[in-house]
Design an enzyme around this catalytic site. Structure first.
Site, PDB file in Angstrom:
ATOM      1  N   GLU A   1      10.372  67.047 -66.763  1.00  0.00           N
ATOM      2  CA  GLU A   1      11.352  68.103 -66.499  1.00  0.00           C
ATOM      3  C   GLU A   1      12.468  68.061 -67.551  1.00  0.00           C
ATOM      4  O   GLU A   1      12.927  66.984 -67.936  1.00  0.00           O
ATOM      5  CB  GLU A   1      11.928  67.877 -65.100  1.00  0.00           C
ATOM      6  CG  GLU A   1      12.997  68.849 -64.661  1.00  0.00           C
ATOM      7  CD  GLU A   1      13.551  68.503 -63.284  1.00  0.00           C
ATOM      8  OE1 GLU A   1      14.224  69.358 -62.681  1.00  0.00           O
ATOM      9  OE2 GLU A   1      13.318  67.361 -62.804  1.00  0.00           O
TER      10      GLU A   1
ATOM     11  N   CYS B   1       9.698  69.086 -60.085  1.00  0.00           N
ATOM     12  CA  CYS B   1      10.430  67.995 -59.436  1.00  0.00           C
ATOM     13  C   CYS B   1      10.597  68.164 -57.935  1.00  0.00           C
ATOM     14  O   CYS B   1       9.669  67.939 -57.174  1.00  0.00           O
ATOM     15  CB  CYS B   1      11.790  67.816 -60.126  1.00  0.00           C
ATOM     16  SG  CYS B   1      12.580  66.230 -59.708  1.00  0.00           S
TER      17      CYS B   1
ATOM     18  N   LYS C   1      11.971  76.439 -61.261  1.00  0.00           N
ATOM     19  CA  LYS C   1      12.040  75.509 -60.135  1.00  0.00           C
ATOM     20  C   LYS C   1      12.499  76.256 -58.883  1.00  0.00           C
ATOM     21  O   LYS C   1      13.397  77.082 -58.926  1.00  0.00           O
ATOM     22  CB  LYS C   1      13.033  74.388 -60.478  1.00  0.00           C
ATOM     23  CG  LYS C   1      13.085  73.213 -59.509  1.00  0.00           C
ATOM     24  CD  LYS C   1      13.979  72.126 -60.103  1.00  0.00           C
ATOM     25  CE  LYS C   1      14.030  70.866 -59.272  1.00  0.00           C
ATOM     26  NZ  LYS C   1      14.814  69.799 -59.930  1.00  0.00           N
TER      27      LYS C   1
END
Length: 600
Positions: free
Chosen positions: A43, A162, A111
């Protein structure tokens, strides 16, 4: 794909905070040295995760965009590259995964879950990707921006970032249910005590529930340590099991490679009712993005186990579970008998010896006297002194009833009635049925049941006589393949000094039904270790003959014989006795396996 496998290369690389061009140079060098279908970086890998309020500044954002353009211009990796970067769209910043192949950006995935608790403050800098599904101009390309599934004709994958793994409703679920066999998570995850274990619990649950593979790579200790230390944790979970990992904390670049068995995942999805129903009930519309499959001839990273039924980790626990399942299943059957007793033929071979040990264990736990276990050695003129010795010694050491009954006169009578003088299959089957006939009659006489001893491998190969050793009142070994039978006996030999010598003699004796002089089972059905390998791959991975020949070309002849025998043996399985499932699959038509018994 390579024989149904795709290779993932996950890299938690060295980097310099706030220096995108330096970081891209490092990634390009890694890409030049890597070979596979996927190359995955963490990330925010262009900038580093821990830039905090510096993410607001255009200089950093522009430098990151320029670095991505540099990577695209010089990309040496033929497969798919996934890296992380801050992306600005309509003057707000998203934490994104950039999916690249060659000089093309396949997509940008924002995300979805922005952590903002404890040490996390992501909503201070970023906007989540909920509801974002559009295109954007980036690096002089029109790029899909949002959630999407990437497709070839043979398999698909999706990407999340994540904390998307930690949310109560994961983006990965939608990606899997939309057809992705593989989901890739790029992460920057701080390390605290036991957090690595929790990551694996989550990832294994995700990959198992969705019958897929889950790839995870985190940035490492090169992130700022002002408040936390970043893990660099990197692993691959396939069908609920971590198949490759490196949880080492540190600064140096580390690479985890794994061969993901796409053919296996697709077989499980075809055969799994939960997954099919979930796909049907979850109407998902995902943007589909094509990518080019890289067909590279590569040796598998790790050789496939040739003895896959034999445990290599947690051995004691595995053996205990197998013994308990066998013992309790027989105990349950004994509960329905007015005067519990069992009858079995004790041949001096592997299977009947294990069955006797199971019976003793069950009777002891049920507090039933062992005198109600009736073991018989049933020789004909082809039986050997070694098997007689093994049978007698084992029965006496276990303090069960043991009787020798010579069946040769009965066999001669049956052959005479048939007017049969050839030494052929009929000759052999007459002997096998004489044994079973005696055991069934004896069970009637003592009010007990005949304990079947056939193992899973013999059942798969049809290596039994119909209405002979193929039948019984209850089968305790039907869920145990031949190589595991031998392993269990050797394990008991190591643990039990009193039984050790005779059990080792039994496991060293060539496998034979002793229906002919010096008869070897493996001369007819092939090597049992190979048969167990083929059985394992067929039942668990759905491997057909073509794939097995690609993976194990040295076994070509036995592969052909295995499938022929497996198909011909179904009529015997259709009338096999009750038997409990022990491992991941069973062959009883009342349990896992159903197929027609009249295939041509």
């Amino acid at each position: 794909m390579n024989n149904g496998f795709v290779r993932a290369v996950l890299v938690s690389n060295e980097f310099v905070l706030g220096q995108p061009q330096e970081n891209i140079k490092t990634m390009l060098q890694i890409a030049k040295q890597s070979k596979g279908d996927f190359l995955v970086f963490p990330e925010l890998s262009t900038t580093g995760y821990s830039m905090e309020d510096l993410f607001y500044h255009q200089d950093l954002l522009t430098a990151s965009d320029d670095a991505i353009a540099t990577f695209i211009e010089h990309n040496p990796f033929p497969g798919v590259v996934i890296l992380g970067a801050p992306i600005t769209w309509e003057n707000v910043i998203y934490n994104c995964a950039i999916v690249i192949q060659g000089k093309q950006i396949l997509g940008i995935v924002p995300k979805m879950y922005l952590p903002h608790t404890g040490e996390f403050y992501e909503t201070r800098w970023f906007v989540d990707g909920e509801g974002v599904q559009t295109t954007m101009e980036f690096c002089h390309q029109t790029v899909n921006f949002g959630t999407m599934v990437f497709d070839t004709d043979d398999y698909s994958f999706g990407v999340e970032v994540c904390a998307d793994m930690w949310g109560p409703v994961n983006p990965s679920s939608n990606l899997y249910l939309a057809g992705a066999e593989v989901v890739i998570n790029i992460s920057s995850s701080p390390e605290v005590v036991d957090k690595g274990l929790m990551r694996r619990i989550l990832a294994n649950a995700i990959s198992y529930r969705h019958k897929g593979a889950y790839l995870y790579v985190s940035s490492n200790a090169n992130e700022s340590s002002s408040t936390v230390l970043f893990s660099g944790d990197t692993f691959v979970s396939q069908m609920g099991e971590v198949i490759a990992e490196d949880a080492t904390l540190g600064f140096a670049t580390k690479t985890v490679e794994a061969d993901i068995d796409i053919s296996y995942l697709q077989y499980v999805r075809r055969s799994n009712g939960w997954f099919r129903q979930a796909r049907k009930r979850t109407a998902l519309t995902q943007v589909r993005v094509p990518f080019q499959q890289v067909n590279q001839a590569m040796e598998l990273l790790a050789p496939l186990s040739r003895t896959p039924f034999i445990p290599t980790t947690n051995v004691a626990s595995f053996v205990d579970q197998v013994r308990t399942l066998q013992r309790l299943s027989l105990q349950r059957r004994l509960k329905v008998l007015p005067n519990p007793s069992v009858v079995l033929g004790l041949s001096g071979g592997l299977d009947s010896s294990l069955a006797l040990l199971v019976a003793v264990d069950a009777f002891d736990h049920a507090k039933i006297d062992r005198k109600h276990i009736h073991a018989f050695w049933l020789p004909t003129k082809h039986s050997s002194a070694t098997t007689k010795d093994s049978s007698m010694r084992l029965a006496h050491l276990l303090k069960v009833s043991f009787t020798e009954v010579d069946l040769q006169a009965r066999v001669d009578l049956d052959l005479s009635l048939l007017d049969h003088s050839k030494t052929d299959v009929t000759y052999e089957n007459v002997q096998a049925r004489a044994r079973t006939n005696f055991l069934m009659n004896k069970a009637n006489q003592v009010g007990g049941i005949v304990l079947g001893t056939s193992d899973m491998t013999e059942i798969a190969l049809g290596w039994s006589t119909f209405a002979g050793d193929q039948i019984a009142h209850y089968g305790v070994n039907a869920g145990i393949p031949k190589t595991l039978v031998r392993f269990l006996l050797n394990t008991q030999a190591d643990q039990d000094a009193a039984l050790g010598e005779v059990l080792r003699q039994i496991t060293a004796t060539p496998i034979s039904p002793e229906l002919l002089d010096n008869q070897s089972s493996e001369d007819t059905v092939g090597n049992f270790e190979v048969n167990d390998l083929l059985l394992y791959r067929y039942l668990k991975f759905g491997d057909n003959a073509t794939r097995l020949n690609q993976l194990f070309p040295e076994y070509s002849e036995q592969i052909t014989m295995f499938f022929r025998r497996f198909e011909l043996g179904q009529f015997k399985r259709n009338s096999m006795p009750d038997a409990v499932k022990i491992l991941f699959s069973a062959l009883s038509p009342k349990a896992d396996w159903r197929m027609p018994s009249d295939l041509l």
